[in-house]
Write a protein that holds these residues in place. Structure first.
Motif, short mmCIF file in Angstrom:
data_model
loop_
_atom_site.label_atom_id
_atom_site.label_comp_id
_atom_site.label_asym_id
_atom_site.label_seq_id
_atom_site.Cartn_x
_atom_site.Cartn_y
_atom_site.Cartn_z
N LYS A 267 2.68 -3.36 -2.98
CA LYS A 267 1.35 -3.68 -3.53
C LYS A 267 0.66 -4.74 -2.69
O LYS A 267 -0.53 -4.65 -2.38
CB LYS A 267 1.48 -4.11 -4.98
N ALA A 268 1.41 -5.76 -2.31
CA ALA A 268 0.84 -6.81 -1.45
C ALA A 268 0.46 -6.25 -0.09
O ALA A 268 -0.58 -6.61 0.49
CB ALA A 268 1.83 -7.96 -1.30
N TYR A 269 1.30 -5.36 0.43
CA TYR A 269 1.00 -4.77 1.72
C TYR A 269 -0.27 -3.92 1.64
O TYR A 269 -1.10 -3.95 2.56
CB TYR A 269 2.17 -3.90 2.20
N TYR A 270 -0.46 -3.18 0.56
CA TYR A 270 -1.67 -2.38 0.44
C TYR A 270 -2.91 -3.26 0.36
O TYR A 270 -3.94 -2.96 0.97
CB TYR A 270 -1.58 -1.46 -0.78
N ALA A 271 -2.83 -4.38 -0.35
CA ALA A 271 -3.95 -5.32 -0.39
C ALA A 271 -4.27 -5.83 1.02
O ALA A 271 -5.44 -5.97 1.40
CB ALA A 271 -3.63 -6.49 -1.32
N HIS A 272 -3.23 -6.10 1.79
CA HIS A 272 -3.42 -6.51 3.18
C HIS A 272 -4.08 -5.40 3.99
O HIS A 272 -4.98 -5.67 4.82
CB HIS A 272 -2.07 -6.88 3.81
N GLN A 273 -3.67 -4.18 3.77
CA GLN A 273 -4.26 -3.06 4.50
C GLN A 273 -5.72 -2.85 4.14
O GLN A 273 -6.54 -2.52 5.01
CB GLN A 273 -3.45 -1.78 4.23
N ILE A 274 -6.08 -3.03 2.87
CA ILE A 274 -7.48 -2.94 2.48
C ILE A 274 -8.29 -3.99 3.23
O ILE A 274 -9.36 -3.71 3.80
CB ILE A 274 -7.64 -3.13 0.96
N LEU A 530 -10.08 4.07 4.01
CA LEU A 530 -11.11 3.40 3.22
C LEU A 530 -12.26 2.91 4.09
O LEU A 530 -13.37 2.65 3.60
CB LEU A 530 -10.51 2.20 2.49
N SER A 531 -11.99 2.73 5.37
CA SER A 531 -12.94 2.02 6.22
C SER A 531 -14.26 2.77 6.41
O SER A 531 -15.31 2.16 6.53
CB SER A 531 -12.29 1.75 7.58
N TYR A 532 -14.21 4.08 6.44
CA TYR A 532 -15.38 4.89 6.76
C TYR A 532 -16.52 4.64 5.78
O TYR A 532 -17.64 4.28 6.16
CB TYR A 532 -15.02 6.38 6.74
N LYS A 533 -16.24 4.85 4.51
CA LYS A 533 -17.30 4.76 3.49
C LYS A 533 -17.74 3.32 3.29
O LYS A 533 -18.94 3.06 3.10
CB LYS A 533 -16.79 5.34 2.17
N VAL A 534 -16.81 2.39 3.30
CA VAL A 534 -17.18 0.98 3.10
C VAL A 534 -18.11 0.52 4.23
O VAL A 534 -19.14 -0.12 3.99
CB VAL A 534 -15.92 0.10 3.04
#
Length: 588
Positions: A267-274, A530-534
């Motif tokens: 979960k922490a890693y995914y937050a970092h990836q976001i 996620l990067s494209y739309k953001v």
């Protein structure tokens, strides 16, 4: 949308508020030194940029010693950067300061996570890069005897890397830190394809089938034998080991879950990836909700096109209609697909100058994706060299030309080629006003956001006259909106691979095999999708702000210059830059 977060954009802290001393070198010297040391640390980046000094080097990037070296490198530059008073720098130096601080902070943060335990996957990892360059038409040059010898030394280092990868993945098995089973199943045939002869037909033998005529007969004979020996005694055995390991050891140990949150610290890693891929402080819940809103909005637009073409039935049935409509699958030879994209370019060229007055000098080509990776590859752009001698290349996978559907090709060209990635990356690389370390920077939210924004320029460029092509644009944007929902669903909300596939099938017209490959891509690369739309939504927001602020004074070419002229930027830095421009225009 959540507020944007960037280290270094706020006022400097007390520890970094010290005035530059008389003996301190200029900050431009620091930027130059950082770039030089970084190329030594990451020699593949140098080769990609066309810098030949490190073409024989391939560090063991997943070894603990290398990770320690990375930590020391980024810590040292972060500390050196804090010696400068940001307020005393000129605006462009301040941007470079903010970027370098971001680079150091995010790199150091990433080292907290055991990514070295899963160094291989089916979508993006070193063995795929090596395979792509091995054909002799990628970034690695094959012009001189030294070039050919450099590649052999890199292959020797790759064999060492592969042994380390196996050892690391065995450690991952012991710690239950492993890939999803579905991904392992895709890696196995990739390895198998390179684990067998005959040598003369092997991908890694290809460079010596294209030996330059200017080489002497003795040089050609020597290099041919050297490559034959390397492929037979080093390359094939390396891939045989990898294939056997994945088939016999790793597959039985692979997990049945899809998302990274299933792993310890996931979960922490995914937050970092976001944070890494959006350059924002958005949470997974915010990403998921944004995606749902965009899917709903785009579904309504798709309904309008469906009615325009007179299709009777619901939207899901229309997706099937688009997927299977024979008129949208007109080709029988792969070259026809390549010619089709070149024709799109010719049709849009007259309108490009109305939107852009910055045009890259780097040449551009459309090529078919190499056979060894075509089955699982997406269309993609590979940048040219810094000096423009190697062109930017738009790769198109055509695994089955008779089922190649053209409904989104105009949109795809705008994104991957012109004015998307080719314009943005080439202009960045050609901009001599940028410090060297910024010429090769990549922030996915900016770069992919720009490319997705470019998809919306089709009508302004004389495209999308066919409603199916406009539907292709909506479908591509829907695809990126779905990514917000599916990526966060997989990695933060416990979605299964099958749930993600079904959600995509329910909301877009992509064929099922493409959707499966895409979902497995998200599984292998948390957060990147996620990067494209953001990024696109931020650029759209900035354009709307500029149009409202400037009114009749708004010039689309000037706005595009503001977005493009400083190269790849974290989104908060881009927004601050555009706001400064608007303030200056209002005060003029």
């Amino acid at each position: 949308m959540a507020s944007l977060l960037l280290s270094g954009c706020s006022e400097p802290s007390a520890s970094s508020d010290q005035a530059q001393t008389q003996t301190e070198p200029s900050i431009d010297s620091l930027f130059a030194q950082y770039y030089e040391e970084r190329l030594h640390l990451y020699p593949l980046e140098a080769t990609q940029a066309g810098d030949a000094r490190y073409n024989d080097q391939l560090p063991n990037s997943i070894a603990q010693a290398f990770r320690t070296e990375e930590q020391q490198f980024f810590t040292r530059y972060r500390e050196q950067l804090q010696r400068y008073d940001r307020a005393q720098l000129d605006p462009e130096q301040q941007i470079s300061y903010d970027i370098l601080k971001w680079e150091c902070d995010i790199a150091l943060e990433s080292l907290h996570y055991p990514t070295h335990l899963t160094p291989i996957n089916q979508f993006y990892s070193l063995q795929l890069t090596i395979g792509q360059w091995a054909g002799g038409t990628g970034a690695q040059p094959f012009e001189t005897p030294e070039d050919y010898e450099n590649w052999l030394r890199r292959l020797e280092a790759f064999a060492v890397w592969a042994d380390t990868a196996i050892a690391n993945m065995r450690q991952g098995i012991a710690q239950a830190y492993v890939l999803p089973r579905a991904l392992t199943e895709k890696v196995i045939p990739q390895m198998a394809a390179l684990a067998q002869g005959p040598v003369e037909h092997h991908l890694f033998y290809t460079p010596v089938t294209r030996l330059p005529d200017r080489l002497s007969a003795e040089e050609q004979q020597r290099l041919t034998q050297d490559y034959k020996d390397a492929v037979q005694h080093m390359v094939i055995p390396t891939f045989q080991k990898l294939h056997a390991f994945f088939r016999d050891e790793y597959l039985p140990a692979s997990r049945n879950t899809a998302g990274i949150s299933a792993l310890e610290g996931g979960k922490a890693y995914y937050a970092h990836q976001i944070k890494t891929y959006t350059t924002t402080d958005m949470t997974a819940d915010e990403v998921f909700a944004l995606g749902q809103r965009e899917v709903e909005r785009l579904s309504a637009e798709m309904e309008t096109v469906k009615q325009q073409v007179g299709f009777e039935g619901d939207l899901k049935a229309f997706f099937d209609h688009v997927r299977t409509r024979q008129e949208l699958m007109p080709y029988r030879e792969p070259q026809q697909v390549i010619d089709h994209f070149n024709d799109i370019y010719e049709r849009m060229q007259p309108n490009l100058r109305t939107l852009f007055d910055l045009v890259p000098k780097t040449p551009f080509e459309v090529r078919r994706t190499e056979a060894f990776r075509e089955q699982s590859a997406s269309a993609e752009y590979n940048q040219g060299s810094l000096d423009g001698t190697r062109p930017g290349i738009f790769y198109v996978p055509i695994p089955d030309v008779q089922h190649y559907n053209v409904f989104a090709d105009e949109d795809l060209f705008l994104h991957e080629a012109i004015p998307g990635h080719h314009y943005q990356i080439s202009l960045q690389q050609e901009n001599d006003r940028l410090p060297d370390f910024r010429k090769t920077l990549w922030y996915s939210a900016y770069g992919e956001g720009w490319a997705l924004y470019c998809e919306s320029l089709g009508k302004e460029l004389g495209l999308y006259e066919d409603p199916y092509q406009y539907f292709g644009m909506l479908s591509a944007e829907m695809h990126r909106a779905i990514r917000l929902v599916v990526d966060a669903g997989i990695h933060a909300k416990g979605w299964t691979r099958e749930e993600a596939i079904q959600y995509s099938l329910d909301h877009e017209a992509e064929p099922e095999e493409s959707i499966v490959a895409e979902v497995e891509r998200y599984m292998s690369w948390p957060g990147q999708a996620l990067s494209y739309k953001v990024g696109q939504l931020k650029i759209r927001e900035l354009r709307a702000r500029a149009e409202e602020t400037l009114g009749d004074q708004f010039d689309i070419r000037e706005f595009h210059n503001q977005v493009l002229e400083s190269g790849c930027l974290p989104l908060a830095v881009l927004e601050a830059k555009v706001d400064r421009w608007l303030d200056k225009k209002k005060g003029a």
